[in-house]
Design a protein around this motif. Structure first.
Motif, PDB file in Angstrom:
ATOM      1  N   GLY A  71      -1.776   0.756   5.405  1.00 24.35           N
ATOM      2  CA  GLY A  71      -2.751   1.549   4.653  1.00 24.35           C
ATOM      3  C   GLY A  71      -2.797   3.012   5.002  1.00 24.35           C
ATOM      4  O   GLY A  71      -3.870   3.592   5.069  1.00 24.35           O
ATOM      5  N   THR A 124      -8.841  -0.118   4.837  1.00 25.93           N
ATOM      6  CA  THR A 124      -8.476   0.684   3.655  1.00 25.93           C
ATOM      7  C   THR A 124      -8.990   2.127   3.736  1.00 25.93           C
ATOM      8  O   THR A 124      -9.651   2.606   2.822  1.00 25.93           O
ATOM      9  CB  THR A 124      -8.960   0.039   2.347  1.00 25.93           C
ATOM     10  N   ALA A 164       0.775  -1.236   0.000  1.00 26.02           N
ATOM     11  CA  ALA A 164       0.000   0.000   0.000  1.00 26.02           C
ATOM     12  C   ALA A 164       0.813   1.296   0.000  1.00 26.02           C
ATOM     13  O   ALA A 164       0.690   2.107   0.915  1.00 26.02           O
ATOM     14  CB  ALA A 164      -0.951  -0.003   1.204  1.00 26.02           C
TER      15      ALA A 164
END
Length: 465
Positions: free
Chosen positions: A326, A370, A282
């Motif tokens: 994230g 997320t 990420a």
């Protein structure tokens, strides 16, 4: 993509080293669009009439076909500039219809204005049919091969011109002119920043589930002009446009090792930012484009790191026994929202940009994954996991949570440049196929964007220059 799925994918990639360098070709056509004054164009004497009086009604914004001064062949449309003018109006109509604010009616059910009426609309005709706003425009082929596309917005009741603008584009860029006209109308009528002339990076997926090929791809905000950027010999993941639109950040597993690359849109050159033997996840830009956040698992413990966008030493921002992953910056760069399972399940946290003052913000039941900070700064979009996976938003303190979608597995939200629309990818139950969808902040106007193959991990870029 959630923590578990990312780590499982990472493990699979390490078990099966992949082929050599996978450098894509430059996108090539993303040059600044030249604006041109359309005041005083030599439109000639006012002439021409509405040619079709067939019934039409219930119009918010009427968008008839754009006119042309002389129907000439153009590489943009084999049928000529008159046919191209109809295509331009169709793109604008679709843009305005799909954001949920307007009720546009497009050229296929409207009269065709003459060229002279572009600057002198037949207001009586339009008001008689209930139109509140009117979009006029023209397409003109220049001798150098380029096109002039003009756009005018009128208030029908007041019989007043609200705004006008024109652009010079190459034949291949005629849709950009349509998007710019859509942006002009949207901004004038709402007072908000536009978003139509933007692009989306995503991961194009093909092949069976156990040998999935994942390629970096881009497309326009409406799903047109799709293009692959990598060949698929190395798995690509989690792309993100740079804040100035000049680059795309993504994760690639060349030779089986996770590498963070920055892809220069203008030149096609790729710069290696960092390469690790450990699972890496990420990557995300800082708002000033100087730094990149990423997560790395070392000895089973995943932490969030920051590295200069040009490469160099990484700084660890979290240090916790849980899985921290994230990170997404606030628009001013002062805060970072991220997900962590340090409390026993995936939840969303925020911290200062230097890693200090970490605190949990999600307490509404289910899990929070997320997270992505809105470009407006007032909300955070995230994947809410409560049985199914759905896209939701909350304020930056974790309050006023609202679930926007009701699919079986909707995840990885990404914001439009103006923070009004959210894109995500949806995996279909039973088939496992995935596609890119979008929804507005009301939870209405959900629609799927067309992609030639399965698609995941969308990343909405900024407005193009």
């Amino acid at each position: 993509m959630t923590i578990k799925s990312l780590l499982l994918l990472t493990a699979a990639l390490f078990a099966a080293p992949l082929a050599a360098q996978d450098l894509g070709a430059p996108i090539g056509d993303d040059q600044p669009v030249e604006s041109v004054a359309v005041e005083g164009e030599d439109s000639g004497p006012l002439r021409g009439t509405v040619t079709d009086e067939s019934a039409w009604s219930d119009i918010g914004i009427a968008i008839p076909a754009f006119a042309t001064d002389r129907d000439r062949p153009t590489p943009a449309n084999a049928a000529g500039t008159a046919a191209l003018g109809r295509e331009v109006a169709r793109v604008i109509t679709a843009n305005l219809r799909n954001n949920g604010l307007f009720k546009p009616v497009g050229p296929d059910s409207l009269p065709q204005p003459g060229f002279g009426q572009i600057t002198a609309p037949a207001f009586g005709t339009w008001s008689g049919q209930g139109a509140e706003m009117l979009v006029h425009g023209y397409v003109r082929a220049r001798d150098d091969g380029r096109l002039v596309v003009s756009c005018y917005l009128y208030d029908v009741a007041l019989q007043n011109e609200l705004v006008r603008e024109g652009w010079v584009v190459g034949p291949a860029d005629w849709r950009r002119a349509a998007h710019k006209c859509s942006d002009l109308i949207f901004s004038r009528l709402t007072g908000e920043s536009p978003f139509f002339d933007s692009r989306i990076a995503y991961i194009a997926e093909t092949g069976p589930k156990d040998r999935r090929v994942k390629r970096l791809a881009v497309m326009d905000s409406d799903g047109a002009n799709h293009r692959f950027l990598t060949l698929g010999s190395a798995t690509a993941l989690t792309p993100r446009y740079s804040p100035d639109y000049s680059k795309i950040l993504y994760l690639s597993y060349v030779d089986g090792n996770p590498r963070i690359y920055v892809y220069d849109i203008g030149s096609g050159k790729q710069t290696l930012v960092t390469e690790n033997k450990n699972p890496t996840l990420a990557p995300r830009w800082s708002p000033d484009g100087k730094y990149i956040l990423y997560s790395m698992a070392v000895g089973g413990n995943t932490e969030i790191y920051r590295v200069p966008a040009t490469g160099g030493a990484s700084i660890k921002l979290t240090d916790n026994p849980g899985i921290d992953v994230g990170g997404s910056y606030s628009p001013d760069g002062s805060k970072i929202v991220f997900e962590s399972d340090r409390s026993g399940s995936q939840q969303c946290y925020i911290m200062d940009a230097d890693g200090k003052n970490q605190k949990r913000i999600s307490f509404f039941g289910g899990r929070c994954a997320t997270p992505e900070w809105s470009p407006r700064g007032d909300q955070i979009a995230f994947t809410r996991i409560a049985g199914d996976f759905n896209v939701a938003v909350m304020n930056t303190g974790g309050g006023n949570m609202r679930v926007l979608t009701n699919g079986w597995q909707d995840e990885a939200p990404t914001w439009a440049p103006n923070g009004r629309i959210i894109q995500f990818f949806r995996t279909e139950k039973n088939s496992g196929r995935s596609g890119i969808w979008q929804v507005d902040l009301t939870g209405q106007n959900e629609r799927r964007l067309p992609t030639p193959v399965d698609a995941s991990d969308p990343a909405w870029g900024p407005i193009r220059p």
